[in-house]
Design an enzyme around this catalytic site. Structure first.
Site, PDB file in Angstrom:
ATOM      1  N   THR A  78       1.779  -2.802   0.964  1.00  0.00           N
ATOM      2  CA  THR A  78       2.915  -2.892   0.046  1.00  0.00           C
ATOM      3  C   THR A  78       3.446  -4.314  -0.062  1.00  0.00           C
ATOM      4  O   THR A  78       3.830  -4.761  -1.138  1.00  0.00           O
ATOM      5  CB  THR A  78       4.043  -1.939   0.505  1.00  0.00           C
ATOM      6  OG1 THR A  78       3.533  -0.607   0.506  1.00  0.00           O
ATOM      7  CG2 THR A  78       5.247  -2.018  -0.411  1.00  0.00           C
TER       8      THR A  78
ATOM      9  N   THR B 130       1.606  -0.246   6.307  1.00  0.00           N
ATOM     10  CA  THR B 130       2.206   0.328   7.520  1.00  0.00           C
ATOM     11  C   THR B 130       1.608   1.674   7.919  1.00  0.00           C
ATOM     12  O   THR B 130       1.810   2.106   9.048  1.00  0.00           O
ATOM     13  CB  THR B 130       3.727   0.487   7.334  1.00  0.00           C
ATOM     14  OG1 THR B 130       3.967   1.311   6.186  1.00  0.00           O
ATOM     15  CG2 THR B 130       4.396  -0.860   7.146  1.00  0.00           C
ATOM     16  N   ASP B 131       0.857   2.327   7.024  1.00  0.00           N
ATOM     17  CA  ASP B 131       0.350   3.675   7.329  1.00  0.00           C
ATOM     18  C   ASP B 131      -0.516   3.713   8.581  1.00  0.00           C
ATOM     19  O   ASP B 131      -0.433   4.659   9.358  1.00  0.00           O
ATOM     20  CB  ASP B 131      -0.445   4.244   6.149  1.00  0.00           C
ATOM     21  CG  ASP B 131       0.428   4.583   4.965  1.00  0.00           C
ATOM     22  OD1 ASP B 131       1.663   4.664   5.133  1.00  0.00           O
ATOM     23  OD2 ASP B 131      -0.114   4.764   3.858  1.00  0.00           O
TER      24      ASP B 131
ATOM     25  N   ASP C 240      -5.651  -0.851   0.927  1.00  0.00           N
ATOM     26  CA  ASP C 240      -4.624   0.093   1.354  1.00  0.00           C
ATOM     27  C   ASP C 240      -4.938   0.380   2.818  1.00  0.00           C
ATOM     28  O   ASP C 240      -6.096   0.599   3.178  1.00  0.00           O
ATOM     29  CB  ASP C 240      -4.718   1.367   0.515  1.00  0.00           C
ATOM     30  CG  ASP C 240      -3.631   2.358   0.839  1.00  0.00           C
ATOM     31  OD1 ASP C 240      -3.580   2.806   2.013  1.00  0.00           O
ATOM     32  OD2 ASP C 240      -2.854   2.697  -0.049  1.00  0.00           O
ATOM     33  N   SER C 241      -3.940   0.363   3.681  1.00  0.00           N
ATOM     34  CA  SER C 241      -4.222   0.527   5.115  1.00  0.00           C
ATOM     35  C   SER C 241      -4.878   1.866   5.423  1.00  0.00           C
ATOM     36  O   SER C 241      -5.600   1.985   6.415  1.00  0.00           O
ATOM     37  CB  SER C 241      -2.958   0.336   5.952  1.00  0.00           C
ATOM     38  OG  SER C 241      -2.045   1.383   5.749  1.00  0.00           O
ATOM     39  N   SER C 242      -4.668   2.869   4.595  1.00  0.00           N
ATOM     40  CA  SER C 242      -5.307   4.168   4.850  1.00  0.00           C
ATOM     41  C   SER C 242      -6.818   4.097   4.619  1.00  0.00           C
ATOM     42  O   SER C 242      -7.546   5.002   5.017  1.00  0.00           O
ATOM     43  CB  SER C 242      -4.678   5.265   3.990  1.00  0.00           C
ATOM     44  OG  SER C 242      -4.865   4.991   2.624  1.00  0.00           O
TER      45      SER C 242
END
Length: 152
Positions: free
Chosen positions: A17, A97-98, A65-67
């Site tokens: 983000t 942050t995920d 995206d961290s995921s």
């Protein structure tokens, strides 16, 4: 010139983000935009303060995206820290942050007995937004990554 006693911090930016900005290719919708973080940091007067370290930013391509991050990405981060270990006093990893806790845990095992700080941070709101937590998170991460006092 060198600041903060010659301290240098390498920022490894994987996405998240914090790196989002209005993307013209997506009708202005927020998404990770390559180069947006580096461009924004150029306007951050805080980074010109003599108490701040010199900062080098490396943005990975593509921003993730961290995921979507997993063991190969963790290995890349660990290898980049090892390759730059002698050139920097500390490291900041910017990411979503995920899965930050998973990445931090993996790197703690991959980089055992490291004598320099690695600080992870991200944000809930993109850095370009006026009400963002990203700016302060980034500034504090840089300060802690350039400290001589051990952090945990």
């Amino acid at each position: 010139g060198w600041r903060r006693g010659g301290k240098r911090v390498l920022v490894l930016c994987t996405g998240g983000t914090l790196t989002m900005a209005p993307n013209p290719e997506k009708g202005g919708a927020l998404s990770p935009v390559p180069g947006a973080l580096t461009d924004f940091m150029k306007s951050m007067l805080e980074l010109t303060n003599d108490k701040m370290p010199d900062v080098v930013v490396h943005e990975y391509t593509p921003l993730l995206d961290s995921s979507d991050m997993g063991p190969p990405d963790w290995s890349l981060l660990a290898n980049d820290i090892k390759a730059n270990y002698l050139y920097f006093d500390g490291f900041v990893i910017l990411m979503g942050t995920d899965t930050m806790a998973y990445t931090a845990t993996a790197l703690s095992f991959m980089l055992e007995n490291l004598g320099k700080p690695i600080v992870f941070t991200g944000s809930q709101v993109p850095i370009a937004e006026p009400h963002s937590d990203a700016r302060q998170n980034l500034i504090m991460a840089l300060i802690f990554a350039s400290r001589d006092v051990p952090i945990c």
